[in-house]
Write a protein that holds these residues in place. Sequence first.
Motif, PDB file in Angstrom:
ATOM      1  N   MET A  12       0.869  -1.277   0.000  1.00 23.76           N
ATOM      2  CA  MET A  12       0.007   0.115  -0.017  1.00 23.76           C
ATOM      3  C   MET A  12       0.896   1.273  -0.011  1.00 23.76           C
ATOM      4  SD  MET A  12      -2.896  -1.272   2.744  1.00 23.76           S
ATOM      5  CE  MET A  12      -3.929   0.519   2.044  1.00 23.76           C
ATOM      6  N   LYS A  13       2.171   1.314   0.807  1.00 20.96           N
ATOM      7  CA  LYS A  13       2.862   2.428   0.792  1.00 20.96           C
ATOM      8  C   LYS A  13       3.546   2.606  -0.423  1.00 20.96           C
ATOM      9  CE  LYS A  13       5.554   5.611   2.937  1.00 20.96           C
ATOM     10  NZ  LYS A  13       6.698   4.970   3.793  1.00 20.96           N
TER      11      LYS A  13
ATOM     12  N   ARG B  42       2.100   1.782  -3.520  1.00 18.57           N
ATOM     13  CA  ARG B  42       1.154   2.111  -4.576  1.00 18.57           C
ATOM     14  C   ARG B  42       0.570   3.818  -4.171  1.00 18.57           C
ATOM     15  NH1 ARG B  42      -0.220  -3.310  -4.413  1.00 18.57           N
ATOM     16  NH2 ARG B  42      -1.915  -3.007  -2.910  1.00 18.57           N
ATOM     17  N   GLU B  43       1.080   4.126  -2.887  1.00 23.80           N
ATOM     18  CA  GLU B  43       0.675   5.391  -2.441  1.00 23.80           C
ATOM     19  C   GLU B  43      -0.731   5.456  -2.041  1.00 23.80           C
ATOM     20  OE1 GLU B  43       1.195   8.236  -5.505  1.00 23.80           O
ATOM     21  OE2 GLU B  43       3.424   8.226  -5.506  1.00 23.80           O
ATOM     22  N   GLU B  44      -1.298   4.187  -1.516  1.00 26.39           N
ATOM     23  CA  GLU B  44      -2.769   4.110  -0.964  1.00 26.39           C
ATOM     24  C   GLU B  44      -2.706   4.682   0.442  1.00 26.39           C
ATOM     25  OE1 GLU B  44      -4.231   0.104  -1.333  1.00 26.39           O
ATOM     26  OE2 GLU B  44      -3.521  -0.054  -3.192  1.00 26.39           O
ATOM     27  N   ILE B  45      -1.552   5.027   1.195  1.00 26.95           N
ATOM     28  CA  ILE B  45      -1.527   5.235   2.375  1.00 26.95           C
ATOM     29  C   ILE B  45      -1.595   6.802   2.132  1.00 26.95           C
ATOM     30  CG2 ILE B  45      -0.160   5.594   4.521  1.00 26.95           C
ATOM     31  CD1 ILE B  45       1.058   2.853   4.384  1.00 26.95           C
ATOM     32  N   ASP B  46      -0.843   7.436   1.330  1.00 25.57           N
ATOM     33  CA  ASP B  46      -1.135   8.916   1.052  1.00 25.57           C
ATOM     34  C   ASP B  46      -2.315   9.601   0.647  1.00 25.57           C
ATOM     35  OD1 ASP B  46       1.711   9.244   1.587  1.00 25.57           O
ATOM     36  OD2 ASP B  46       2.173   8.940  -0.435  1.00 25.57           O
ATOM     37  N   ALA B  47      -3.024   8.246  -0.127  1.00 28.05           N
ATOM     38  CA  ALA B  47      -4.583   8.567  -0.304  1.00 28.05           C
ATOM     39  C   ALA B  47      -5.336   8.604   0.878  1.00 28.05           C
ATOM     40  CB  ALA B  47      -4.942   7.468  -1.356  1.00 28.05           C
ATOM     41  N   LEU B  48      -5.168   7.751   1.582  1.00 37.06           N
ATOM     42  CA  LEU B  48      -5.915   7.704   2.972  1.00 37.06           C
ATOM     43  C   LEU B  48      -5.742   9.072   3.801  1.00 37.06           C
ATOM     44  CD1 LEU B  48      -5.267   4.246   4.275  1.00 37.06           C
ATOM     45  CD2 LEU B  48      -7.218   5.151   3.414  1.00 37.06           C
TER      46      LEU B  48
ATOM     47  N   VAL C 127      -2.936   5.028  10.822  1.00 31.39           N
ATOM     48  CA  VAL C 127      -2.629   3.715  11.825  1.00 31.39           C
ATOM     49  C   VAL C 127      -4.029   3.146  12.215  1.00 31.39           C
ATOM     50  CG1 VAL C 127      -2.048   3.456  14.359  1.00 31.39           C
ATOM     51  CG2 VAL C 127      -0.637   4.931  12.440  1.00 31.39           C
ATOM     52  N   GLU C 128      -5.207   4.343  12.643  1.00 38.44           N
ATOM     53  CA  GLU C 128      -6.318   3.512  13.028  1.00 38.44           C
ATOM     54  C   GLU C 128      -7.143   2.755  11.918  1.00 38.44           C
ATOM     55  OE1 GLU C 128     -11.007   5.608  13.967  1.00 38.44           O
ATOM     56  OE2 GLU C 128      -8.958   6.852  13.924  1.00 38.44           O
ATOM     57  N   ILE C 129      -6.783   2.724  10.619  1.00 40.78           N
ATOM     58  CA  ILE C 129      -7.581   1.851   9.503  1.00 40.78           C
ATOM     59  C   ILE C 129      -6.722   0.651   9.555  1.00 40.78           C
ATOM     60  CG2 ILE C 129      -8.175   1.603   7.421  1.00 40.78           C
ATOM     61  CD1 ILE C 129      -8.756   4.677   7.274  1.00 40.78           C
ATOM     62  N   LEU C 130      -5.390   0.657   9.443  1.00 44.81           N
ATOM     63  CA  LEU C 130      -4.491  -0.373   8.878  1.00 44.81           C
ATOM     64  C   LEU C 130      -3.759  -1.036  10.006  1.00 44.81           C
ATOM     65  CD1 LEU C 130      -2.828   1.374   5.929  1.00 44.81           C
ATOM     66  CD2 LEU C 130      -4.791  -0.133   5.928  1.00 44.81           C
ATOM     67  N   VAL C 131      -3.213  -0.324  11.026  1.00 45.61           N
ATOM     68  CA  VAL C 131      -2.576  -1.033  12.135  1.00 45.61           C
ATOM     69  C   VAL C 131      -3.409  -1.471  13.509  1.00 45.61           C
ATOM     70  CG1 VAL C 131      -0.751  -0.481  13.843  1.00 45.61           C
ATOM     71  CG2 VAL C 131      -0.572   0.662  11.592  1.00 45.61           C
ATOM     72  N   ILE C 132      -4.360  -0.710  14.044  1.00 47.79           N
ATOM     73  CA  ILE C 132      -5.095  -1.338  15.080  1.00 47.79           C
ATOM     74  C   ILE C 132      -5.745  -2.236  14.797  1.00 47.79           C
ATOM     75  CG2 ILE C 132      -6.999  -0.298  16.640  1.00 47.79           C
ATOM     76  CD1 ILE C 132      -5.922   2.372  16.758  1.00 47.79           C
ATOM     77  N   PRO C 133      -6.612  -2.455  13.820  1.00 46.58           N
ATOM     78  CA  PRO C 133      -7.381  -3.655  13.578  1.00 46.58           C
ATOM     79  C   PRO C 133      -6.337  -5.158  13.418  1.00 46.58           C
ATOM     80  CG  PRO C 133      -8.375  -2.142  12.032  1.00 46.58           C
ATOM     81  CD  PRO C 133      -7.039  -1.640  12.737  1.00 46.58           C
ATOM     82  N   ARG C 134      -5.226  -4.753  12.864  1.00 46.51           N
ATOM     83  CA  ARG C 134      -4.251  -6.097  12.791  1.00 46.51           C
ATOM     84  C   ARG C 134      -3.872  -6.507  14.289  1.00 46.51           C
ATOM     85  NH1 ARG C 134      -3.927  -3.732   7.670  1.00 46.51           N
ATOM     86  NH2 ARG C 134      -3.926  -5.152   5.945  1.00 46.51           N
ATOM     87  N   LEU C 135      -3.335  -5.265  15.138  1.00 46.67           N
ATOM     88  CA  LEU C 135      -2.714  -5.392  16.457  1.00 46.67           C
ATOM     89  C   LEU C 135      -3.815  -6.364  17.117  1.00 46.67           C
ATOM     90  CD1 LEU C 135      -0.648  -2.300  16.995  1.00 46.67           C
ATOM     91  CD2 LEU C 135      -0.038  -4.483  16.286  1.00 46.67           C
TER      92      LEU C 135
ATOM     93  N   GLU D 100       7.902  -1.860  10.047  1.00 50.14           N
ATOM     94  CA  GLU D 100       8.680  -1.965   8.998  1.00 50.14           C
ATOM     95  C   GLU D 100       7.883  -1.676   7.732  1.00 50.14           C
ATOM     96  OE1 GLU D 100      11.828  -2.619   8.722  1.00 50.14           O
ATOM     97  OE2 GLU D 100      11.732  -2.378  11.005  1.00 50.14           O
ATOM     98  N   GLY D 101       6.484  -2.156   7.710  1.00 48.02           N
ATOM     99  CA  GLY D 101       5.852  -2.115   6.416  1.00 48.02           C
ATOM    100  C   GLY D 101       5.695  -0.560   6.103  1.00 48.02           C
TER     101      GLY D 101
END
Length: 382
Positions: A244-245, A247-253, A261-269, A340-341
Motif C-alpha cells: 500500500m505504501k 502504491r501510495e494508497e496510504i497517502d491517499a488515506l 494507523v487507525e485503519i491499518l494498524v489497530i485492527p491488525r494488532l 517495517e511496512g
Amino acid sequence: MNVQSVQETARLKVDDADSEMPTIAVSGPWTLAQARLAEDLVETVSLPNAQNVTIELGGVTALDTAGTWLLHRLRAGLEFRGARVELANVEDRFAPLFAEIETHVPRQWKPRRTGISIVAGLEAIGRQAEILWKDAISVVSILGAFGIGLAAALFNPSRLRGTSILANFDRACRGAVPIVALMSFLIGLIIAQQGGFYLRQFGAETFVVDLVGVLVLREMGVLLTAIMVAGRSGSAYTAEIGSMKMREEIDALKVLGLEPVEILVIPRLMALMLALPLLTFIADIAALAGAAVVCWTYMGIPPEAFLQRLHEAVSMEELVVGLAKGPFMALIVGLIACAEGLKVGGSAESLGEKTTTSVVKAIFMVIVVDGLFAIFFSAMGI
C-alpha cells in the motif's frame, strides 16, 4: 532553414596525424541528431605520437549537450594517453556548454578500503546504533497511536472497525491452526522422546511427563507459536502495508482525512492479540498429545497414567503463565511488522528487504521478551 543546412552533417578531419602536434578540425552540426555519426568519427581518431593536440572548433555550426560530451570524451581520451589538448576558436555561445560539462564529469571510481580500521569499526557501530534508535522511535510512536486509538474507542466504540478486526482474526487464527498444531505436535513428540531416552537410564522415565508439561505450558508452547505467527502473519502484515505504501494508497488515506494507523494498524494488532493466546492453547494441547503418543508407544505409559501424572505435575498456574505472555508477544510482532511496512520505499527490493527484516526482528524480540518474562516470574516466585 534552407535545404543546405538540413543536409549538413558533422565532420572531423585530422591533420598531421603522425606528428607530435596534430590538429583536429571539427565542423558542421554536433548535435543529438548527428550523435551516431559524430560518435563514429570520434572513435576513428588515433594519434599514438601526439604530444600537443589542437582541436579546431571554428567550423562548428551547431552544438548541444550531446555533441559537447562527445568532444569532451575525445579530449579526455587524448589526455589519458599523455597528450596536452587545447580547444581553439570556441565561439562565445558554445563556451558555457564546455564549462558546464567540465563541472559534471563523474568522479573516478575508487574501491572501498577493506582494511581493518578502528575508526571504521566505531563508525559502523554508531550507524547501527542510530538505526536501532530510529526503529525504537517508530515502534513507540505506533504503540502510542495504538493506545490513543483504544482510548478513543472506549468513548466511541463505533470507531473500532469490527469487520476488519474479525477478518484479520480469521486469517491470523483459523488459517494458522493446522501448521501450529502440527508443529507443536512434533515438538512435543521430540521433547518426550529425547527426555525419556535419557531419563530411562536412571529409571525415572515417568518424570518425562513433568518435563513436557512444565516446559510446554510455560515456555515452548507460547514461544514456538509466537515465532510461527511472526513468520506467517507478521510477514504478511509487512507485505500488505508495504504494498500500500508503494502504491501510495496510504497517502491517499491521508488526503481523504483518514488516519492510516487507525485503519491499518489497530485492527491488525487487536486481531493478533486475540489470536495468539488461542493459538498458544491449541499448541499446548497438540504438544501434550504428541508427548502422550511417545510415552505410550516408547515408554509404555498409557494415556490414563499420563493424564494422572500430568495433573499431579502441573497446575493451572503453568497454563496461565504461558497464556499471559501471548498478548504481549502478539503486540511486539504486530508493532514490528507494521513499523517495517510503513518504512517500505518505492521498489520491490525495499519491500522484500523490509519483510525479511520484520521477521528477523520479531523473532529476536520474541525470544528476548520470553527471557524477560522468565526472569520476572522467577523473581515473583510464580
